[in-house]
Enzyme design. Structure first.
Site, short mmCIF file in Angstrom:
data_model
loop_
_atom_site.label_atom_id
_atom_site.label_comp_id
_atom_site.label_asym_id
_atom_site.label_seq_id
_atom_site.Cartn_x
_atom_site.Cartn_y
_atom_site.Cartn_z
N ASP A 105 0.78 -1.17 0.10
CA ASP A 105 0.10 0.01 -0.06
C ASP A 105 0.95 1.08 0.09
OD1 ASP A 105 -2.34 1.52 0.18
OD2 ASP A 105 -3.13 0.41 1.58
N GLU A 125 3.38 5.08 -3.85
CA GLU A 125 3.75 6.14 -4.71
C GLU A 125 5.11 6.77 -4.46
OE1 GLU A 125 -0.37 5.17 -4.31
OE2 GLU A 125 0.83 5.98 -2.70
N ASP A 174 -7.78 4.32 -3.85
CA ASP A 174 -8.97 4.51 -3.19
C ASP A 174 -9.96 5.32 -3.85
OD1 ASP A 174 -7.56 3.30 -1.31
OD2 ASP A 174 -6.89 4.78 -0.22
#
Length: 942
Positions: free
Chosen positions: A546, A549, A623
């Site tokens: 998760d 980035e 998300d």
């Protein structure tokens, strides 16, 4: 000048042209040109294959010595080419490609017969410096064909399909995955090898709206009227003021909001007029969270919602006339807490320049890109993977159904969900343990809160005994108090800025932590070692990466995001901004294979970059919101991601971030009806993406929590789940082809129907493999939708067997329980029995649905399902051929073998020719022939 060959390592050739000396050096597969022109000092071509050229251009004395992060194959052994002097430069030829280099350094590409493909138009180096490192802003433009369509660039959320003439900013962000690769319907691709913030199309950033003359609601020049109203007290207004910009896009700029506004109940409008100083098409970008509407001259441009903490973008264009005012109104309901809004625009550029293919990057030493051509778009993807690495065959269990939620808070919650699936006989292969299983103050420790997860090994054991696998969320994030943090920090492998600034996260009172530096090889090894010691030994099967980035601080400004990950082990974060997820996945993949080279790696990562497919990784779309427009945007997002060269993609079926109205919806309410229909439609779509996965915030996403068994939502979700499992022989073959054929599973229509220009801009239909065309329903209460049937021998309705023509659009019924789904005439569709998990009935009969209309073929791929023996050639292929003329099916001799291979299998053959009803959702078919296959060729007349 005659052709020169390689002699004693290299050969310099010098000639005079216009009084200026120019030279080239040929060494192995590389030709280096000493140009010394205004746009380049040296140019180097590396021939990786006869169809792939790596181009490097530098303004420095020599080329950048830093190795590419994405290039796996350097093509050093390739030598089947020639170089010769041409009238205005040089000509490099392979069997299939001609590359012409002008004396000033421009490169042009031609097919072997001399027909033009594309050519460089302009090249720019703008000197810059960051952290004492001198480099350049870089741009490369190409003259590209007018009639082409362009796809790729990763995964973006503005619901755009064909990028020809469009702009896209490439950086990593939650829901945005940037991959600097485009592929053309003219059957070529360009892979841009740069890791900094990059812009495709217009190199300029979007500018504030003060580029226009602005007038408020009363006609006064200077700004728009900004009204900060109160939803609950209609006669109460917090503030009214003139604003010349709408720039509240990050944690810094939201400080400019007027004090005292209660964003939990605010309604804010900006209204007035815009006047441009030039005529042409202005491209607008609205960055929004909350409920947002925008009108131009009373015409609604969009109406969207996104949760307050995770903004998205909307794009629209407006034709402006110089000196003519256009009315604008932006209405915004922040939807609680700190929320974000912004409106920017790009002024017009020359239309020819807008149509050009162009990459701009913020920082790099050299321009470096790869040009590749193929006979079709699949070949271009294959060339991409030749450069950046093969995609692995994902484990068979990963192609089944994944159940997840944010989050199972205890061990018992997770186990009870799996037990309920088995009790209800709902097929499932995978269940997911999301974040926050650790003690509250120990993020990054990889420890479990023993009050909630008392015996994690017992948990994974029960999961495995129930014929399922388990994935666990692992972030690259560490609280400064954990031992894992200290192990990184003592080696200089932590990004320190968040620690120094004491940046707190959102847990309880807030804790200070940061991310490790995945660009450091030692840090990657340590990251895996910590995972191995604390988690892999507990029996986990897959890794959920998760926030990769990296999302060190959500909604930080772009500059502060760079500061938070600066410096990297390789250099300034400005230069290496986009490739963190690639490096993170690389470390886990290589680490697990070093420890256990039998079990296939499975990584799910929220971000990605070119070459990610080489490291056993799947990307999901982040998300996203629980809105119909978000669902629709995932269709083109997933297609373009797949057409960026990465074959494995998934999304949160049902959306992640939930509108509050759904959280409180009561039985019988319109909101609950819509919630159930949204999930049902999204589940239908999700059945036909590479990875089939449900996830999201409350309400809980298990089908029995969405609706009761008697409800049509429950029924359609169960039926499509079962269909996914019956299609496993087809789906797992597609997974096998990603390795054996460099195949793309989720396919834009242009990949298979390249000559049918009608498909170029269709972003809500796609092919799932070679045979199945998917047309999701993405509007509430819609019971029919238009479907375009590409040029083919015809199309069969997957539920009735009715045959449709091609080259036309038709309005197709789409009842609640069914999504429009079609099978191409001239297809062979292998279908298995109803199963509860992917390896339940390995010896079961396979039905071959033969959709007549033209010749067809299918390569049935099988292997052991979980190990890497396929890399050693241990897999099988059965080539199945249909002759339309002879009405004859040939099941070919089995090629290959593996240890647990099924030696004998029954094939049931069903001919679909428009004369019988064949329903994929209800497999009670009339079988034409049954044959027992033992590995030798069988010919069946139908």
């Amino acid at each position: 000048m005659k052709n020169w060959v390689l002699i004693l390592g290299f050969l310099w050739t010098v000639f005079s042209c216009g009084g200026q000396q120019a030279a080239f050096k040929q060494e192995k597969n590389q030709i280096t040109f000493d140009i010394q022109s205004a746009s380049v000092n040296k140019l180097r071509l590396s021939l990786i294959t006869e169809d792939i050229v790596k181009v490097e251009a530098t303004k420095n004395a020599d080329f950048d010595a830093q190795e590419s992060l994405i290039e796996i194959n350097h093509g050093a052994d390739f030598s089947d080419y020639s170089v010769k002097e041409a009238a205005d430069g040089w000509e490099v030829k392979t069997k299939t490609l001609i590359v012409k280099v002008s004396t000033s350094g421009e490169v042009a590409y031609f097919n072997a017969d001399g027909t033009a493909i594309i050519s460089e138009k302009a090249r720019n180096f703008e000197p810059m410096q960051v952290d004492g490192v001198s480099a350049y802003e870089l741009r490369q433009q190409f003259n590209s064909p007018k009639q082409e369509a362009l796809y790729g660039l990763g995964q973006h959320q503005a619901d755009e399909m064909n990028y020809k003439g469009k702009n896209e900013e490439l950086f990593q962000y939650n829901t945005k995955v940037s991959i600097p690769f485009v592929m053309s319907t003219q059957k070529y691709g360009v892979l841009w090898d740069n890791y900094s913030l990059t812009r495709f199309g217009d190199p300029r950033p979007y500018a504030e709206i003060d580029q226009f003359k602005l007038f408020d609601k009363e006609g006064k020049e200077g700004g728009l009227t900004a009204t900060y109203g109160d939803l609950k007290k209609k006669d109460h207004v917090y503030a009214v003021r003139s604003e010349s910009t709408i720039d509240y896009e990050n944690l810094e700029t939201v400080e400019k909001f007027p004090a005292g506004v209660n964003f939990d109940q605010a309604i804010i409008t900006w209204e007035g007029e815009l006047e441009a100083d030039q005529s042409g098409e202005f491209k607008f970008l609205c960055y929004y969270a909350g409920y947002t509407k925008l009108w131009i001259d009373g015409e609604l441009q969009f109406h969207k919602w996104r949760t307050a903490w995770n903004p998205s973008v909307a794009k629209f264009s407006v034709d402006m006339e110089k000196g003519k005012r256009r009315h604008i109104k932006l209405e915004w309901l922040p939807d609680g807490g700190i929320s974000y809004i912004g409106l920017k625009a790009l002024s017009p550029v020359d239309q020819q320049e807008q149509q050009d293919l162009s990459f701009y990057s913020e920082m790099g030493q050299d321009i470096r890109y790869y040009f590749m051509k193929g006979d079709n778009m699949d070949e271009v993807i294959s060339h991409y993977r030749t450069v950046t690495g093969k995609a692995q065959v994902m484990p068979k269990w990963s192609m089944g159904f994944w159940q997840s939620r944010e989050r199972y808070k205890t061990q018992e919650e997770l186990l009870e969900a799996l037990r309920e699936f088995r009790k209800r006989q709902i097929p499932i292969d995978n269940i997911v343990l999301d974040w926050s299983y650790w003690p509250q103050d120990a993020w990054g420790s990889h420890d479990f809160d023993l009050d909630r997860f008392p015996d994690i090994s017992a948990m994974t054991d029960e999961i495995h005994k129930n014929h399922a696998r388990v994935m666990i969320s692992v972030w690259p994030k560490f609280y400064e108090t954990t031992e894992n943090f200290k192990a990184f920090d003592q080696n200089g492998w932590m990004y320190r800025r968040a620690i120094d600034d004491q940046v707190k996260d959102w847990i309880a009172h807030g804790y200070v932590g940061s991310f490790y530096d995945a660009y450091a090889e030692g840090a990657r090894k340590l990251f895996w070692k910590q995972i191995q010691d604390k988690l892999y030994t507990k029996g986990f099967d897959a890794w959920w990466m998760d926030a990769s980035e990296p999302d060190i601080l959500s909604n930080a400004s772009m500059q502060y995001r760079k500061d938070l990950m600066n410096p990297t082990a390789l250099g300034p974060s400005t230069q290496y901004f986009n490739a963190f997820a690639l490096m993170n996945a690389k470390g886990i993949y290589e680490g697990q294979r070093e420890v256990n080279n039998d079990d296939r790696v499975f990584i799910l990562t929220r971000s990605g970059f070119a070459g990610l497919q080489n490291y056993g990784a799947v990307t999901w779309s982040g998300d996203i919101g629980t809105r119909w427009e978000d669902m629709k945007a995932q269709i083109s997002a997933g297609i373009n991601f797949a057409m960026s060269g990465l074959p494995y993609w998934t999304m949160d079926v049902g959306g992640f971030c939930v509108e509050k109205r759904y959280e409180v919806a009561k039985e019988g309410s319109e909101d609950l009806k819509e919630w159930r229909e949204l999930n049902a439609r999204w589940f239908q779509f999700g059945t036909f993406v590479p990875l089939f996965r449900v996830h999201g915030q409350y309400p809980f996403r298990e089908v029995y929590n969405i609706a009761p068994e008697s409800h049509p939502a429950y029924k359609t979700i169960l039926n499509y789940n079962k269909l996914r499992y019956r299609l496993m022989p087809y789906i797992y073959s597609l997974a096998g082809w990603t390795y054996t054929k460099d195949y793309t599973i989720m396919r834009g229509l242009a990949m298979d129907f390249t000559e049918d220009t009608n498909v170029y801009n269709i972003g809500d239909q796609y092919m799932f493999g070679p045979s199945i065309m998917v047309a999701p329903v993405h509007e509430y209460k819609t019971r029919a939708r238009e479907v375009y049937f590409p040029q083919a021998a015809g199309w069969y309705d997957a539920y009735t067997g009715k045959k449709y023509g091609a080259g036309q659009a038709e309005n197709i019924d789409a009842p609640y329980e069914k999504m429009p789904l079609f099978v191409k005439a001239g297809s062979i569709l292998p279908v298995g029995p109803e199963i509860q998990y992917t390896d339940e009935k390995p010896e079961a009969p396979i039905t071959l649905l033969v959709y007549a209309g033209e010749d067809a073929s299918f390569d049935l791929y099988e292997d052991e399902g979980t190990n890497y023996d396929y890399e050693k050639g241990k897999h099988t292929n059965i080539s199945i051929q249909w002759s339309e003329k002879n009405k004859q099916l040939t099941i070919g001799k089995r090629a290959g073998a593996y240890d647990t291979m099924v030696q004998e299998r029954q094939f049931n053959i069903v001919l679909v020719d428009g004369n019988k009803s064949v329903n994929l959702l209800n497999p009670k078919w009339q079988v034409n022939k049954e044959v027992m296959y033992k590995g030798d060729e069988i010919i069946v007349k139908l």
